[in-house]
Motif scaffolding. Structure first.
Motif, PDB file in Angstrom:
ATOM      1  N   ALA A 120       0.826  -1.208   0.000  1.00 17.88           N
ATOM      2  CA  ALA A 120       0.000   0.000   0.000  1.00 17.88           C
ATOM      3  C   ALA A 120       0.861   1.260   0.000  1.00 17.88           C
ATOM      4  CB  ALA A 120      -0.931   0.007   1.206  1.00 17.88           C
ATOM      5  N   THR A 121       2.016   1.232   0.682  1.00 12.75           N
ATOM      6  CA  THR A 121       2.849   2.435   0.700  1.00 12.75           C
ATOM      7  C   THR A 121       3.319   2.781  -0.711  1.00 12.75           C
ATOM      8  OG1 THR A 121       4.767   1.081   1.224  1.00 12.75           O
ATOM      9  CG2 THR A 121       3.745   2.244   3.055  1.00 12.75           C
ATOM     10  N   SER A 122       3.522   1.781  -1.580  1.00 19.23           N
ATOM     11  CA  SER A 122       3.953   2.148  -2.940  1.00 19.23           C
ATOM     12  C   SER A 122       2.798   2.315  -3.926  1.00 19.23           C
ATOM     13  CB  SER A 122       4.990   1.156  -3.472  1.00 19.23           C
ATOM     14  OG  SER A 122       4.825  -0.113  -2.954  1.00 19.23           O
ATOM     15  N   TRP A 123       1.640   1.686  -3.653  1.00 20.45           N
ATOM     16  CA  TRP A 123       0.544   1.782  -4.625  1.00 20.45           C
ATOM     17  C   TRP A 123      -0.554   2.765  -4.219  1.00 20.45           C
ATOM     18  CZ3 TRP A 123       0.146  -0.894  -9.363  1.00 20.45           C
ATOM     19  CH2 TRP A 123       1.227  -1.743  -9.636  1.00 20.45           C
ATOM     20  N   LEU A 124      -0.756   2.966  -2.921  1.00 19.30           N
ATOM     21  CA  LEU A 124      -1.844   3.864  -2.485  1.00 19.30           C
ATOM     22  C   LEU A 124      -1.352   5.266  -2.170  1.00 19.30           C
ATOM     23  CD1 LEU A 124      -4.104   1.766  -0.079  1.00 19.30           C
ATOM     24  CD2 LEU A 124      -4.591   2.484  -2.417  1.00 19.30           C
ATOM     25  N   LEU A 125      -0.231   5.348  -1.430  1.00 19.14           N
ATOM     26  CA  LEU A 125       0.226   6.662  -0.958  1.00 19.14           C
ATOM     27  C   LEU A 125       0.387   7.696  -2.072  1.00 19.14           C
ATOM     28  CD1 LEU A 125       2.647   6.010   2.031  1.00 19.14           C
ATOM     29  CD2 LEU A 125       0.210   6.540   2.005  1.00 19.14           C
ATOM     30  N   PRO A 126       0.930   7.316  -3.252  1.00 18.02           N
ATOM     31  CA  PRO A 126       1.058   8.322  -4.314  1.00 18.02           C
ATOM     32  C   PRO A 126      -0.290   8.869  -4.774  1.00 18.02           C
ATOM     33  CG  PRO A 126       2.374   6.378  -4.814  1.00 18.02           C
ATOM     34  CD  PRO A 126       1.525   6.035  -3.643  1.00 18.02           C
ATOM     35  N   HIS A 127      -1.373   8.113  -4.580  1.00 20.75           N
ATOM     36  CA  HIS A 127      -2.676   8.543  -5.084  1.00 20.75           C
ATOM     37  C   HIS A 127      -3.551   9.144  -4.001  1.00 20.75           C
ATOM     38  CE1 HIS A 127      -1.570   6.529  -8.755  1.00 20.75           C
ATOM     39  NE2 HIS A 127      -1.344   5.426  -8.082  1.00 20.75           N
ATOM     40  N   THR A 128      -3.723   8.434  -2.901  1.00 20.30           N
ATOM     41  CA  THR A 128      -4.648   8.910  -1.878  1.00 20.30           C
ATOM     42  C   THR A 128      -3.941   9.553  -0.689  1.00 20.30           C
ATOM     43  OG1 THR A 128      -4.725   6.602  -1.174  1.00 20.30           O
ATOM     44  CG2 THR A 128      -6.614   7.437  -2.393  1.00 20.30           C
TER      45      THR A 128
ATOM     46  N   PHE B  16      -4.912  -9.150  -6.440  1.00 21.86           N
ATOM     47  CA  PHE B  16      -3.967 -10.212  -6.101  1.00 21.86           C
ATOM     48  C   PHE B  16      -2.773 -10.203  -7.046  1.00 21.86           C
ATOM     49  CE2 PHE B  16      -2.570 -14.524  -7.220  1.00 21.86           C
ATOM     50  CZ  PHE B  16      -1.863 -14.807  -6.069  1.00 21.86           C
ATOM     51  N   VAL B  17      -3.049 -10.025  -8.346  1.00 21.83           N
ATOM     52  CA  VAL B  17      -1.960 -10.032  -9.329  1.00 21.83           C
ATOM     53  C   VAL B  17      -1.000  -8.869  -9.056  1.00 21.83           C
ATOM     54  CG1 VAL B  17      -1.405  -9.708 -11.766  1.00 21.83           C
ATOM     55  CG2 VAL B  17      -3.262 -11.243 -11.107  1.00 21.83           C
ATOM     56  N   VAL B  18      -1.575  -7.686  -8.778  1.00 18.30           N
ATOM     57  CA  VAL B  18      -0.734  -6.524  -8.466  1.00 18.30           C
ATOM     58  C   VAL B  18       0.126  -6.808  -7.236  1.00 18.30           C
ATOM     59  CG1 VAL B  18      -0.792  -4.164  -7.576  1.00 18.30           C
ATOM     60  CG2 VAL B  18      -2.207  -4.798  -9.540  1.00 18.30           C
ATOM     61  N   LEU B  19      -0.520  -7.328  -6.179  1.00 18.20           N
ATOM     62  CA  LEU B  19       0.167  -7.608  -4.918  1.00 18.20           C
ATOM     63  C   LEU B  19       1.305  -8.605  -5.129  1.00 18.20           C
ATOM     64  CD1 LEU B  19      -0.623  -7.001  -1.746  1.00 18.20           C
ATOM     65  CD2 LEU B  19      -1.134  -9.424  -1.775  1.00 18.20           C
ATOM     66  N   ALA B  20       0.948  -9.756  -5.710  1.00 16.35           N
ATOM     67  CA  ALA B  20       1.943 -10.820  -5.882  1.00 16.35           C
ATOM     68  C   ALA B  20       3.018 -10.381  -6.874  1.00 16.35           C
ATOM     69  CB  ALA B  20       1.269 -12.100  -6.344  1.00 16.35           C
ATOM     70  N   GLY B  21       2.592  -9.746  -7.977  1.00 14.78           N
ATOM     71  CA  GLY B  21       3.554  -9.313  -8.994  1.00 14.78           C
ATOM     72  C   GLY B  21       4.545  -8.321  -8.417  1.00 14.78           C
ATOM     73  N   ASP B  22       4.029  -7.345  -7.662  1.00 12.74           N
ATOM     74  CA  ASP B  22       4.873  -6.314  -7.066  1.00 12.74           C
ATOM     75  C   ASP B  22       5.891  -6.938  -6.112  1.00 12.74           C
ATOM     76  OD1 ASP B  22       5.621  -3.650  -6.699  1.00 12.74           O
ATOM     77  OD2 ASP B  22       4.407  -3.489  -4.876  1.00 12.74           O
ATOM     78  N   ILE B  23       5.403  -7.856  -5.259  1.00 16.29           N
ATOM     79  CA  ILE B  23       6.290  -8.465  -4.260  1.00 16.29           C
ATOM     80  C   ILE B  23       7.348  -9.318  -4.938  1.00 16.29           C
ATOM     81  CG2 ILE B  23       6.394 -10.149  -2.391  1.00 16.29           C
ATOM     82  CD1 ILE B  23       3.619  -9.136  -1.553  1.00 16.29           C
ATOM     83  N   ILE B  24       6.923 -10.111  -5.927  1.00 17.24           N
ATOM     84  CA  ILE B  24       7.891 -10.995  -6.586  1.00 17.24           C
ATOM     85  C   ILE B  24       8.910 -10.170  -7.373  1.00 17.24           C
ATOM     86  CG2 ILE B  24       8.172 -12.774  -8.351  1.00 17.24           C
ATOM     87  CD1 ILE B  24       5.431 -13.877  -7.404  1.00 17.24           C
ATOM     88  N   ALA B  25       8.420  -9.204  -8.174  1.00 17.66           N
ATOM     89  CA  ALA B  25       9.335  -8.433  -9.016  1.00 17.66           C
ATOM     90  C   ALA B  25      10.358  -7.685  -8.168  1.00 17.66           C
ATOM     91  CB  ALA B  25       8.534  -7.452  -9.874  1.00 17.66           C
TER      92      ALA B  25
END
Lengths: 276, 268
Positions: A120-128, B16-25
């Motif tokens: 969430a810190t990398s995907w949410l913080l920039p937006h919300t 889920f894809v975003v979560l898993a993809g982000d963590i793995i990458a």
């Protein structure tokens, strides 16, 4: 060779088991004891709208508001999303898709909350931004797997043949799902939502990473908030005197909130099905 | 209705894809050959996670050993001793259910006040283990109860009819018959302990030095992740690697659980 077992054996088991059963009242009484000095000494301090513990301002309201608002907003997102997912997996998916769904949801439900916080810190913080909205969203994503699994279990426990009876009467599958199956499953779905609520109310770190940690009454979704749990994490180490007592009271409120939500879940899940 | 349901499922799948993809990458990007065996360097920005893994293992192991007897006794109390007192048994079951849902951060504060300050243990693996045990006992009890309840009552009565005492029947017949469910309860509690963070931030601390004894502080893997992400500028890459490691552990525990109890996933 196992002994025949004496009264002493059973007494030992009963005593050890009793200890575990008394943990809840024990924890509640302990927190009450530790917070007694502020609760009975200067209760007016707790009613304020400001939490500045170093200045003796110990108003719990902003923290309670932060906890309740973020949790309820999270449910508002997670419950429809999870319900839709459960229906899709149960009635609109093949066996392979169901199995994949079970595995994915199972793994996600066991994933540590800090992992959700990190993403969430990398995907949410920039937006919300660090705000109520971010806190609610991270809680929603965190709790969707658990809620969906429980909702799915509720749908799978429905008596067999309901779908067939409905379609035989000329209803479409969608109508049967909406008017019959979801209605019959309602107590268990409500129980699932209550379990989700308990988790949201008690979550500390995932929220702490994105909520902004400003104790105030938020007026917009983009305002930073602070919850009961995040306050504990941030202040436990240096709290003294009244502040320390107030923190134990904060923990007590968290425990009571979660216990209330869980009792609600137990109440719903023990209700009889309307049709069986 | 169908379209809406499928849309929800697609959204959850996407998350889920975003979560898993982000963590793995990003998790893989920071990995290196010595990741699991080296010490932590530069506040966690470099080096490996060996001391963190040791702390995690110790805390999970010690807290499991502490909670096991109490949880087993609690389950036996409900399912065997109180078998003929259903009302009382239900009170205890509810108590365990509610306790299993008590937020860990509150238990963390109790542990901090009682073990770290009251008993003078400070930030230590022992304080963390004791606190974690508070959390694990009810979870394990609820899991064990699922196992013991799955054994037909008739088995106990047959034993009694043959002149076997209840104590012998429990150990020779009921426990072996409930083995799978009991192991599932154990695995569930161990999984929750491995994932636990808040209670340990308050009790076993964030130190990443190799612990020499139970009285030393030590960050577990999830605490390490939290600390890297929150307090170490430039620590995000390594935080993602820790998340990857946690995901792998979680996957293993989930596979074990699924094997142990067929397709049931949560004990509710």
């Amino acid at each position: 060779m196992i002994e025949r077992g004496t009264r002493a054996h059973w007494a030992a088991v009963a005593a050890a088991g009793l200890l575990g059963g008394l943990l809840v009242p024990g924890v509640v009484l302990f927190l009450l004891w530790e917070s007694a000095s502020i609760l009975f000494g200067r209760p007016s301090a707790l009613a304020g709208l400001q939490w500045y513990p170093l200045d003796g301002l110990l108003g719990l309201l902003p923290l309670v508001a932060g906890t309740l608002l973020s949790s309820l907003l999270a449910l508002l997102v997670a419950v429809p999303l999870g319900l839709g997912t459960a229906v899709a997996l149960r009635y609109h998916a093949g066996t392979a898709a169901q199995r994949t769904g079970d595995t994915v949801l199972g793994v996600l439900a066991g994933t540590p909350s800090v992992v959700y916080g990190l993403v969430a810190t990398s995907w949410l913080l920039p937006h919300t931004g660090a705000s109520l909205a971010s806190a609610a969203l991270v809680l929603a994503v965190m709790v969707v797997p658990t809620f969906t699994l429980l909702a799915l279990a509720a749908l799978r426990q429905l008596p067999g043949g309901l779908m067939e009876s409905g379609t035989t009467l000329g209803l479409s599958r969608s109508q049967v799902i909406r008017r019959l199956l979801l209605v019959v499953a309602r107590p268990r779905l409500a129980a699932a939502a209550s379990v989700a609520l308990a988790r949201c109310l008690g979550e500390a770190l995932a929220v702490e990473m994105v909520c902004g940690n400003v104790a105030g009454l938020p007026s917009r979704l983009t305002d930073p908030v602070r919850t009961l749990t995040t306050t504990l994490v941030q202040e436990f180490e240096y709290a003294q005197g009244e502040h320390r007592a107030a923190l134990h009271l904060v923990a007590l409120v968290v425990v009571l909130f979660a216990a209330a939500a869980t009792s609600l879940a137990l109440h719903f899940s023990h209700k009889r099905l309307l049709v069986s | 209705m169908k379209a809406l349901a499928l849309l929800c499922a697609a959204l959850v799948g996407l998350a889920f894809v975003v979560l898993a993809g982000d963590i793995i990458a990003r998790g893989v990007a920071a990995l290196h050959p010595g990741y699991l065996t080296e010490g932590v360097r530069d506040a966690g920005r470099a080096g490996g996670i060996a001391p963190v893994l040791v702390s995690t293992l110790v805390v999970v192991l010690v807290s499991t050993l502490i909670s096991l007897p109490f949880a087993f006794a609690g389950a036996v109390l409900c399912s065997e001793l109180l078998a003929r007192r259903p009302a009382l048994s239900r009170v205890f079951r509810r108590s365990y259910d509610v306790m299993a849902a008590v937020p860990s951060v509150a238990l963390g504060l109790v542990g901090w006040t009682v073990f770290s300050q009251g008993l003078g243990l400070g930030f230590s693996l022992l304080s963390g283990s004791l606190t974690l045990a508070l959390m694990m006992v009810p979870i394990m009890t609820v899991g064990f109860l699922v196992g013991l309840d799955s054994v037909p009552r008739a088995l106990r009565e047959e034993c009694l009819a043959l002149g076997v005492t209840r104590w012998q029947a429990l150990w020779r017949q009921v426990v072996p018959a409930a083995r799978q469910g009991l192991l599932a309860g154990l695995a569930l509690a161990v999984g929750r302990a491995t994932a636990e963070t808040a209670a340990l931030v308050l009790t076993s601390g964030i130190s990443t030095r190799m612990p020499a004894s139970l009285h030393d502080p030590g960050a577990t893997l999830s605490v390490h992740l939290y600390h890297l992400s929150r307090n170490v500028p430039g620590g995000e890459g390594m935080a993602y690697s820790a998340a990857l490691a946690l995901l792998a552990i979680n996957l293993a525990i989930h596979a074990l659980l699924t094997r142990l109890r067929g397709r049931r996933i949560l004990p509710i």
